[in-house]
Scaffold this active site. Structure first.
Site, mmCIF file in Angstrom:
data_model
loop_
_atom_site.group_PDB
_atom_site.id
_atom_site.type_symbol
_atom_site.label_atom_id
_atom_site.label_comp_id
_atom_site.label_asym_id
_atom_site.label_seq_id
_atom_site.Cartn_x
_atom_site.Cartn_y
_atom_site.Cartn_z
ATOM 1 N N GLU A 121 0.840 -1.196 0.000
ATOM 2 C CA GLU A 121 0.000 0.000 0.000
ATOM 3 C C GLU A 121 0.878 1.249 0.000
ATOM 4 O O GLU A 121 0.404 2.349 0.230
ATOM 5 C CB GLU A 121 -0.985 -0.003 1.167
ATOM 6 C CG GLU A 121 -0.359 -0.073 2.540
ATOM 7 C CD GLU A 121 -1.419 0.006 3.638
ATOM 8 O OE1 GLU A 121 -2.055 -1.023 3.893
ATOM 9 O OE2 GLU A 121 -1.599 1.092 4.205
ATOM 10 N N CYS A 179 -3.026 -4.727 3.995
ATOM 11 C CA CYS A 179 -1.903 -5.553 4.456
ATOM 12 C C CYS A 179 -1.899 -6.981 3.918
ATOM 13 O O CYS A 179 -1.071 -7.788 4.330
ATOM 14 C CB CYS A 179 -1.889 -5.597 5.979
ATOM 15 S SG CYS A 179 -1.734 -3.978 6.723
ATOM 16 N N ARG A 214 -11.405 1.768 17.291
ATOM 17 C CA ARG A 214 -11.751 0.442 17.807
ATOM 18 C C ARG A 214 -12.508 -0.413 16.797
ATOM 19 O O ARG A 214 -12.584 -1.636 16.935
ATOM 20 C CB ARG A 214 -12.579 0.589 19.095
ATOM 21 C CG ARG A 214 -11.776 1.204 20.232
ATOM 22 C CD ARG A 214 -12.648 1.427 21.445
ATOM 23 N NE ARG A 214 -13.060 0.173 22.057
ATOM 24 C CZ ARG A 214 -12.345 -0.474 22.967
ATOM 25 N NH1 ARG A 214 -11.190 0.020 23.360
ATOM 26 N NH2 ARG A 214 -12.783 -1.585 23.483
ATOM 27 N N THR A 230 -11.544 -1.141 14.018
ATOM 28 C CA THR A 230 -10.592 -2.011 13.306
ATOM 29 C C THR A 230 -10.502 -3.396 13.967
ATOM 30 O O THR A 230 -9.937 -4.312 13.373
ATOM 31 C CB THR A 230 -9.165 -1.402 13.294
ATOM 32 O OG1 THR A 230 -8.761 -1.192 14.640
ATOM 33 C CG2 THR A 230 -9.124 -0.083 12.536
ATOM 34 N N HIS A 266 -1.863 -12.138 10.825
ATOM 35 C CA HIS A 266 -1.427 -10.765 10.571
ATOM 36 C C HIS A 266 -1.201 -10.044 11.896
ATOM 37 O O HIS A 266 -1.930 -10.259 12.862
ATOM 38 C CB HIS A 266 -2.471 -10.029 9.720
ATOM 39 C CG HIS A 266 -2.157 -8.574 9.567
ATOM 40 N ND1 HIS A 266 -0.961 -8.133 9.055
ATOM 41 C CD2 HIS A 266 -2.865 -7.457 9.902
ATOM 42 C CE1 HIS A 266 -0.951 -6.808 9.061
ATOM 43 N NE2 HIS A 266 -2.088 -6.370 9.570
ATOM 44 N N LYS A 296 -0.963 -7.392 20.247
ATOM 45 C CA LYS A 296 -2.116 -7.923 20.970
ATOM 46 C C LYS A 296 -3.064 -8.742 20.078
ATOM 47 O O LYS A 296 -3.535 -9.811 20.476
ATOM 48 C CB LYS A 296 -2.906 -6.766 21.600
ATOM 49 C CG LYS A 296 -2.202 -6.114 22.774
ATOM 50 C CD LYS A 296 -2.075 -7.116 23.906
ATOM 51 C CE LYS A 296 -1.374 -6.566 25.122
ATOM 52 N NZ LYS A 296 -2.212 -5.799 25.997
ATOM 53 N N ARG A 302 -4.636 -12.579 20.630
ATOM 54 C CA ARG A 302 -6.053 -12.763 20.952
ATOM 55 C C ARG A 302 -6.737 -13.653 19.901
ATOM 56 O O ARG A 302 -7.542 -14.521 20.246
ATOM 57 C CB ARG A 302 -6.736 -11.385 21.014
ATOM 58 C CG ARG A 302 -8.086 -11.429 21.661
ATOM 59 C CD ARG A 302 -8.566 -10.024 21.953
ATOM 60 N NE ARG A 302 -10.013 -9.957 21.867
ATOM 61 C CZ ARG A 302 -10.689 -8.848 21.694
ATOM 62 N NH1 ARG A 302 -10.068 -7.692 21.579
ATOM 63 N NH2 ARG A 302 -12.002 -8.865 21.636
ATOM 64 N N ASN A 342 4.606 -3.091 12.572
ATOM 65 C CA ASN A 342 3.717 -3.668 11.562
ATOM 66 C C ASN A 342 4.236 -3.304 10.172
ATOM 67 O O ASN A 342 4.163 -2.146 9.771
ATOM 68 C CB ASN A 342 2.294 -3.114 11.771
ATOM 69 C CG ASN A 342 1.316 -3.603 10.716
ATOM 70 O OD1 ASN A 342 1.635 -4.471 9.901
ATOM 71 N ND2 ASN A 342 0.124 -3.043 10.730
ATOM 72 N N SER A 351 -7.093 -4.611 5.524
ATOM 73 C CA SER A 351 -8.248 -3.772 5.830
ATOM 74 C C SER A 351 -9.057 -3.533 4.579
ATOM 75 O O SER A 351 -8.535 -3.485 3.475
ATOM 76 C CB SER A 351 -7.786 -2.441 6.414
ATOM 77 O OG SER A 351 -7.263 -2.643 7.695
#
Lengths: 347, 129
Positions: free
Chosen positions: A81, A113, A200, A202, A235, A240, A244, A267, A297
């Site tokens: 990108e 990404c 948030r 995302t 990814h 975090k 998760r 990232n 995204s």
């Protein structure tokens, strides 16, 4: 024989900026940021590095390690990108730099990404259909972030390149699928220097929905469960989210730790999941089974199941991804601003 | 400027020079005529492997406008392991470079023709790890 990875290469710029340095400038607590994001430092491209140079270096490492004759590469796809040009492909620059002649398919991909893994899927299709002998799929970025935006702590630079073919496969692609929807979680409009994001938003509707759906679908399709895999990589927009996602899906820390590179290089966007995957290939043994799930995204996830073959025994893997991550020269925030051209110059 | 650079892409993106098969002399940039053998010249293109050592160097502090963000930068004479002595930029801290240092080729940006112009790429060197 199914198509798979014949060779791979990575490139991570040697410069780094720490989260402490960025947080100090913006009046944030470094410890809160580090705990909140799981990122400690990130890679920074030098003034003369961009997505094209990162792509070329990663591609050259892949070609050299696999002893591939560049003239046998029939397609080059560069996913990013942050292509240096809006109009004019990066893939042609890579093609001339690696010396693969003029008879090759080429295109630049963009899907936030996950454009690099999209390239792997296209190469796989072209190889399996017999259109080409080898395809080169690259994911690389020098990702942008506005000064002061939370993205600034993580948006970094790096890339990975994969030669896909049927001969000399070190990691066979057993299965791949994608999960895609129109979800505006992160975007950059034409002419805008920095991306915008939904904060948030995302998380659950974007990253977690797509990553977990793609992972569940590919396991349902193949009949595998998390414990059947030796390694998994997701990814890594921060430290975090992938942990998760792994927990939601039932993967252990031991399965994901080797590929969890975001804490120390940030990232790398199109390079993110595939640099993590390369770190896993660095230590993988014949017979190992690996799950890779990217996320882009906008939004979508590509899931892959790889089986490492006996040819991995003799494949050269030094310097490893972690060797490259652990090296590096730290710069201060003002140097970082200059390198990322965030300082407005006269004339 | 664009056609002039475009014609040399092959030789700048990688270290592609030439060799006279009559006397074995290697050239970079490539020559299509051997000044030693003259009419007996037998020139063939040759790709050099891109590893070598620094023979001498200078640190440039007073730069042309397109390189002002890069200053100070290093320009060195590099003796290739399998080829001739060539001139190239070496990307590293000026405190780090020394005569005899091992270096390896890398693909980097040379300069941009302004914000809306062509980006020129080519070969530079970095310290060998």
């Amino acid at each position: 024989m199914k198509a798979g990875i014949v060779s791979y290469g990575t490139y991570i710029p040697r410069l780094r900026v720490s989260v402490d340095e960025i947080a100090k400038v913006w009046g944030e607590s470094p410890d809160n940021v580090k705990v909140g994001l799981g990122v400690y430092r990130k890679s920074v491209p030098d003034l003369d590095e961009d997505t094209a140079t990162i792509s070329v270096e990663a591609a050259r490492e892949a070609i050299e390690r696999g002893k591939i004759d560049p003239e046998r590469i029939g397609a080059i796809f560069v996913g990013s990108e942050s292509h240096p040009y809006v109009v004019k492909p990066t893939a042609t620059i890579v093609g001339d730099a690696i010396g693969c002649g003029n008879s090759f398919h080429a295109a630049d991909f963009e899907f936030a990404c996950k454009a690099g893994t999209a390239g792997i899927q296209v190469c796989m299709g072209m190889v399996e259909s017999g259109m080409i002998e080898f395809g080169l799929a690259i994911g690389a970025d020098t990702s942008q972030s506005a000064p002061g935006d939370p993205l600034e702590y993580s948006a970094s630079a790096g890339g990975a390149a994969f030669v896909v073919g049927k001969k000399g496969v070190i990691a066979e692609i057993e299965e791949t699928l994608s999960f895609t929807s129109d979800t505006p979680d992160f975007w950059r409009r034409e002419g805008q220097p920095y991306p915008s994001h939904g904060g948030r938003f995302t998380g659950i509707p974007a990253y977690f929905r797509h990553v977990t759906s793609a992972a569940i679908q590919i396991m349902e399709k193949t009949g595998y469960k998390p414990s059947d895999f030796d390694y998994a990589v997701f990814h890594q927009p921060n430290g975090k989210f992938p942990i998760r996602a792994a927990r939601i899906l039932g993967f252990t820390k031991e399965q994901i730790n080797q590929g969890l590179v975001v804490g120390y290089i940030g990232n790398t966007y199109s390079g993110s999941s595939i640099i993590g995957f390369s770190a896993i290939l660095d230590i993988a043994k014949p017979g190992d089974k690996i799950l890779l799930v990217s996320f882009g995204s906008g939004a979508g996830s590509d899931a892959f199941i790889f089986n490492v073959t006996d040819l991995m025994e003799d494949y050269p893997r030094v310097p490893t991804v972690w060797d490259k991550i652990n090296g590096g020269i730290t710069v201060d925030y003002s140097t970082y601003l200059k390198l990322r051209k965030k300082i407005r110059l006269k004339g | 400027m664009i056609p002039r650079f475009w014609r040399k892409i092959k030789y700048r993106y990688d270290i592609v020079g030439s060799v006279c098969e009559n006397c074995g002399t290697q050239f970079y940039p490539p020559r299509n005529f051997c000044p030693i053998c003259r009419r007996k010249s037998k020139i063939k293109e040759q790709r050099f492997n891109g590893r070598g050592k620094v023979l001498s160097y200078t640190i440039v502090h007073d730069t042309p406008d397109e390189f002002k963000l890069n200053k100070p930068y290093i320009v060195a004479l590099i003796e290739l392991d399998d080829g001739p002595i060539i001139t190239s930029q070496v990307v590293c801290d000026p405190q780090e470079i020394e005569v005899g240092m091992r270096v390896v080729k890398t693909f980097r940006k040379y300069f941009e023709d302004g914000e809306d112009g062509v980006i020129y790429y080519g070969t530079k060197f970095v310290p060998e790890k």
